[in-house]
Design a protein around this motif. Structure first.
Motif, PDB file in Angstrom:
ATOM      1  N   VAL A   1       0.865  -1.179   0.000  1.00  0.00           N
ATOM      2  CA  VAL A   1       0.000   0.000   0.000  1.00  0.00           C
ATOM      3  C   VAL A   1       0.901   1.227   0.000  1.00  0.00           C
ATOM      4  CG1 VAL A   1      -1.704   1.341   1.287  1.00  0.00           C
ATOM      5  CG2 VAL A   1      -1.890  -1.154   1.204  1.00  0.00           C
ATOM      6  N   ILE A   2       0.745   2.071  -1.005  1.00  0.00           N
ATOM      7  CA  ILE A   2       1.507   3.315  -1.066  1.00  0.00           C
ATOM      8  C   ILE A   2       0.566   4.459  -0.726  1.00  0.00           C
ATOM      9  CG2 ILE A   2       2.940   4.827  -2.481  1.00  0.00           C
ATOM     10  CD1 ILE A   2       3.490   2.411  -4.289  1.00  0.00           C
ATOM     11  N   LEU A   3       0.916   5.211   0.291  1.00  0.00           N
ATOM     12  CA  LEU A   3       0.096   6.342   0.718  1.00  0.00           C
ATOM     13  C   LEU A   3       0.712   7.628   0.181  1.00  0.00           C
ATOM     14  CD1 LEU A   3      -0.303   4.968   4.296  1.00  0.00           C
ATOM     15  CD2 LEU A   3      -2.170   5.181   2.653  1.00  0.00           C
ATOM     16  N   THR A   4      -0.062   8.362  -0.612  1.00  0.00           N
ATOM     17  CA  THR A   4       0.470   9.632  -1.105  1.00  0.00           C
ATOM     18  C   THR A   4       0.718  10.573   0.062  1.00  0.00           C
ATOM     19  OG1 THR A   4      -1.750  10.565  -1.487  1.00  0.00           O
ATOM     20  CG2 THR A   4      -0.699   9.375  -3.321  1.00  0.00           C
ATOM     21  N   HIS A   5      -0.145  10.514   1.070  1.00  0.00           N
ATOM     22  CA  HIS A   5       0.061  11.219   2.335  1.00  0.00           C
ATOM     23  C   HIS A   5      -0.995  10.728   3.313  1.00  0.00           C
ATOM     24  CE1 HIS A   5      -2.845  13.586   0.076  1.00  0.00           C
ATOM     25  NE2 HIS A   5      -3.099  14.387   1.080  1.00  0.00           N
ATOM     26  N   LEU A   6      -0.938  11.190   4.542  1.00  0.00           N
ATOM     27  CA  LEU A   6      -1.750  10.606   5.609  1.00  0.00           C
ATOM     28  C   LEU A   6      -2.976  11.441   5.981  1.00  0.00           C
ATOM     29  CD1 LEU A   6       1.212   9.321   7.777  1.00  0.00           C
ATOM     30  CD2 LEU A   6      -0.463   7.890   6.587  1.00  0.00           C
ATOM     31  N   HIS A   7      -3.435  12.325   5.108  1.00  0.00           N
ATOM     32  CA  HIS A   7      -4.706  13.009   5.349  1.00  0.00           C
ATOM     33  C   HIS A   7      -5.840  11.985   5.376  1.00  0.00           C
ATOM     34  CE1 HIS A   7      -3.493  17.354   3.967  1.00  0.00           C
ATOM     35  NE2 HIS A   7      -2.955  17.003   5.121  1.00  0.00           N
ATOM     36  N   PHE A   8      -6.910  12.310   6.095  1.00  0.00           N
ATOM     37  CA  PHE A   8      -7.945  11.305   6.349  1.00  0.00           C
ATOM     38  C   PHE A   8      -8.630  10.797   5.084  1.00  0.00           C
ATOM     39  CE2 PHE A   8     -10.348  15.361   7.159  1.00  0.00           C
ATOM     40  CZ  PHE A   8     -11.310  15.256   6.150  1.00  0.00           C
TER      41      PHE A   8
ATOM     42  N   LEU B   1      -9.741  -3.210  16.759  1.00  0.00           N
ATOM     43  CA  LEU B   1      -9.055  -2.576  15.645  1.00  0.00           C
ATOM     44  C   LEU B   1      -8.370  -3.620  14.765  1.00  0.00           C
ATOM     45  CD1 LEU B   1      -8.190   0.205  14.429  1.00  0.00           C
ATOM     46  CD2 LEU B   1      -6.083  -0.039  15.779  1.00  0.00           C
ATOM     47  N   GLN B   2      -8.576  -3.498  13.456  1.00  0.00           N
ATOM     48  CA  GLN B   2      -7.969  -4.409  12.500  1.00  0.00           C
ATOM     49  C   GLN B   2      -7.356  -3.606  11.354  1.00  0.00           C
ATOM     50  OE1 GLN B   2      -8.254  -8.057  12.824  1.00  0.00           O
ATOM     51  NE2 GLN B   2      -8.811  -7.323  14.865  1.00  0.00           N
ATOM     52  N   ALA B   3      -6.244  -4.083  10.822  1.00  0.00           N
ATOM     53  CA  ALA B   3      -5.657  -3.477   9.629  1.00  0.00           C
ATOM     54  C   ALA B   3      -6.392  -3.994   8.400  1.00  0.00           C
ATOM     55  CB  ALA B   3      -4.177  -3.815   9.534  1.00  0.00           C
ATOM     56  N   THR B   4      -6.770  -3.105   7.503  1.00  0.00           N
ATOM     57  CA  THR B   4      -7.485  -3.514   6.295  1.00  0.00           C
ATOM     58  C   THR B   4      -6.612  -4.408   5.427  1.00  0.00           C
ATOM     59  OG1 THR B   4      -8.662  -1.405   6.347  1.00  0.00           O
ATOM     60  CG2 THR B   4      -8.781  -2.659   4.307  1.00  0.00           C
ATOM     61  N   PHE B   5      -5.325  -4.096   5.352  1.00  0.00           N
ATOM     62  CA  PHE B   5      -4.391  -4.874   4.549  1.00  0.00           C
ATOM     63  C   PHE B   5      -3.253  -5.345   5.448  1.00  0.00           C
ATOM     64  CE2 PHE B   5      -6.405  -1.621   1.918  1.00  0.00           C
ATOM     65  CZ  PHE B   5      -7.055  -2.419   0.993  1.00  0.00           C
ATOM     66  N   LYS B   6      -3.565  -6.291   6.319  1.00  0.00           N
ATOM     67  CA  LYS B   6      -2.648  -6.700   7.385  1.00  0.00           C
ATOM     68  C   LYS B   6      -1.388  -7.375   6.858  1.00  0.00           C
ATOM     69  CE  LYS B   6      -5.213 -11.008   8.315  1.00  0.00           C
ATOM     70  NZ  LYS B   6      -4.157 -11.937   7.880  1.00  0.00           N
ATOM     71  N   ASP B   7      -1.439  -7.940   5.647  1.00  0.00           N
ATOM     72  CA  ASP B   7      -0.275  -8.633   5.096  1.00  0.00           C
ATOM     73  C   ASP B   7       0.528  -7.757   4.138  1.00  0.00           C
ATOM     74  OD1 ASP B   7      -0.921 -11.028   6.438  1.00  0.00           O
ATOM     75  OD2 ASP B   7      -2.373 -11.542   4.874  1.00  0.00           O
ATOM     76  N   ALA B   8       0.149  -6.489   4.033  1.00  0.00           N
ATOM     77  CA  ALA B   8       0.816  -5.591   3.088  1.00  0.00           C
ATOM     78  C   ALA B   8       1.855  -4.720   3.784  1.00  0.00           C
ATOM     79  CB  ALA B   8      -0.218  -4.706   2.395  1.00  0.00           C
ATOM     80  N   LYS B   9       2.896  -4.355   3.043  1.00  0.00           N
ATOM     81  CA  LYS B   9       3.835  -3.344   3.504  1.00  0.00           C
ATOM     82  C   LYS B   9       3.290  -1.981   3.087  1.00  0.00           C
ATOM     83  CE  LYS B   9       8.278  -4.015   3.311  1.00  0.00           C
ATOM     84  NZ  LYS B   9       9.695  -4.169   2.845  1.00  0.00           N
ATOM     85  N   HIS B  10       3.289  -1.020   4.016  1.00  0.00           N
ATOM     86  CA  HIS B  10       2.743   0.307   3.776  1.00  0.00           C
ATOM     87  C   HIS B  10       3.890   1.308   3.621  1.00  0.00           C
ATOM     88  CE1 HIS B  10      -0.531  -1.962   5.584  1.00  0.00           C
ATOM     89  NE2 HIS B  10      -1.387  -1.032   5.192  1.00  0.00           N
ATOM     90  N   TRP B  11       3.839   2.089   2.542  1.00  0.00           N
ATOM     91  CA  TRP B  11       4.920   3.020   2.215  1.00  0.00           C
ATOM     92  C   TRP B  11       4.437   4.455   2.348  1.00  0.00           C
ATOM     93  CZ3 TRP B  11       9.625   0.954   0.240  1.00  0.00           C
ATOM     94  CH2 TRP B  11       9.595  -0.418  -0.087  1.00  0.00           C
ATOM     95  N   VAL B  12       5.217   5.288   3.036  1.00  0.00           N
ATOM     96  CA  VAL B  12       4.887   6.707   3.190  1.00  0.00           C
ATOM     97  C   VAL B  12       6.199   7.487   3.342  1.00  0.00           C
ATOM     98  CG1 VAL B  12       4.647   6.624   5.721  1.00  0.00           C
ATOM     99  CG2 VAL B  12       3.372   8.332   4.409  1.00  0.00           C
ATOM    100  N   GLN B  13       6.206   8.725   2.916  1.00  0.00           N
ATOM    101  CA  GLN B  13       7.394   9.549   3.090  1.00  0.00           C
ATOM    102  C   GLN B  13       7.642   9.817   4.579  1.00  0.00           C
ATOM    103  OE1 GLN B  13       9.760  11.055   1.011  1.00  0.00           O
ATOM    104  NE2 GLN B  13       8.956   9.834  -0.700  1.00  0.00           N
ATOM    105  N   ARG B  14       8.911   9.727   4.992  1.00  0.00           N
ATOM    106  CA  ARG B  14       9.264   9.973   6.387  1.00  0.00           C
ATOM    107  C   ARG B  14       8.828  11.380   6.825  1.00  0.00           C
ATOM    108  NH1 ARG B  14      12.850   7.271   9.491  1.00  0.00           N
ATOM    109  NH2 ARG B  14      13.758   6.284   7.626  1.00  0.00           N
ATOM    110  N   ALA B  15       8.945  12.354   5.915  1.00  0.00           N
ATOM    111  CA  ALA B  15       8.560  13.727   6.247  1.00  0.00           C
ATOM    112  C   ALA B  15       7.074  13.829   6.558  1.00  0.00           C
ATOM    113  CB  ALA B  15       8.928  14.670   5.103  1.00  0.00           C
ATOM    114  N   ASN B  16       6.259  13.093   5.822  1.00  0.00           N
ATOM    115  CA  ASN B  16       4.820  13.150   6.081  1.00  0.00           C
ATOM    116  C   ASN B  16       4.447  12.370   7.339  1.00  0.00           C
ATOM    117  OD1 ASN B  16       1.712  12.087   5.060  1.00  0.00           O
ATOM    118  ND2 ASN B  16       2.241  14.254   4.959  1.00  0.00           N
TER     119      ASN B  16
END
Length: 270
Positions: free
Chosen positions: A94-101, A116-131
């Motif tokens: 999962v690539i997140l362009t940014h973390l806005h809702f 609480l459950q992760a929607t994509f529990k087996d996926a690696k999630h990518w986000v910019q460190r700055a964001n």
């Protein structure tokens, strides 16, 4: 590993935001021509994800609003729909362009036991460190765009997070290009398929086709002059290199190409 075989889009949900906020300094009579407002001055918007399909798995870019909204919030944002199309996908990243809702709200859900459950529990999630850092300590101006609950799955170890530092090719054929006009560490996601076709998910750099021209910048942007500069650069390259652009919030148009006419971007069929 081979490059992606195909790219397509899915609408996770529809929602609405104030038209004045979406178009900043642009007078209402102008933006109303293309994006009519309702009685509460809201315009219709999509939460559009991009799916990058490899031979054995899928990559999902942005996850939309999700389901963790109460009735009052659903009314405020006019939320319709929630992740029905993305569940059958074989998502490994999962690539997140940014973390806005409206881009990260679908990261998690509450099960029937209110756990609480992760929607994509087996996926690696990518986000910019700055964001990632900004989402934890946003300014008073934009803190309403980030919700702490979106980050819970990572803090509780329910999903894997991978932080990116700047421009990078994170998977074969997938590059991320950081932008700092809308919010710090947003990223445009550029995909080159096996056949050589190039796609770019523009996120909130150009949220709708109505935002192509320079002054059409959202009031939500924390660095609007940077948005103008970044938009010029990306759209110039997109026109020059024949990219297909994905518009994350346009209520009708999912993809299109652009051409430059006297330095003004014009929409053409994808």
């Amino acid at each position: 590993m081979s490059k992606p075989l195909e790219v397509f889009t899915l609408v996770e949900s529809m929602f609405a935001l104030d038209g004045g906020a979406m178009f900043g300094i642009i007078p209402k009579p102008l933006w109303m021509r293309t994006n009519p407002a309702d009685e509460r001055n809201r315009i219709d918007l999509a939460c559009r994800s991009m799916v990058v399909r490899y031979e054995d798995y899928d990559v999902l870019v942005d996850v939309g609003m999700g389901t963790r909204w109460n009735d009052k919030e659903r009314d405020i944002y006019k939320i319709v729909g929630s992740t029905p199309e993305v569940k059958p996908l074989n998502v490994k990243h999962v690539i997140l362009t940014h973390l806005h809702f409206d881009h990260a709200g679908g990261l998690s859900f509450l099960n029937d036991s209110n756990e609480l459950q992760a929607t994509f529990k087996d996926a690696k999630h990518w986000v910019q460190r700055a964001n990632w850092g900004w989402a934890h300590t946003p300014s008073a101006r934009d803190q309403g765009s980030y919700r702490p609950e979106e980050l819970e799955i990572f803090e509780k170890g329910l999903a894997e997070i991978e932080l990116i530092d700047g421009i990078a090719e994170i998977l074969p054929g997938i590059e991320v290009l950081p932008m700092n006009g809308h919010t710090f560490g947003m990223q445009v996601v550029k995909v080159t398929t096996e056949s050589g076709k190039v796609y770019a998910h523009l996120a909130d750099l150009v949220p709708t086709t109505s935002h192509l021209r320079d002054p059409y910048v959202m009031g939500y942007d924390i660095n609007p002059l940077d948005t103008v500069k970044e938009k010029r650069e990306v759209l110039y390259e997109a026109a020059k290199s024949d990219w297909t652009l994905v518009f994350g919030h346009d209520p009708k148009t999912d993809m299109a190409r652009v051409e430059m006419h006297d330095s003004v971007p014009k929409l053409v069929q994808a």
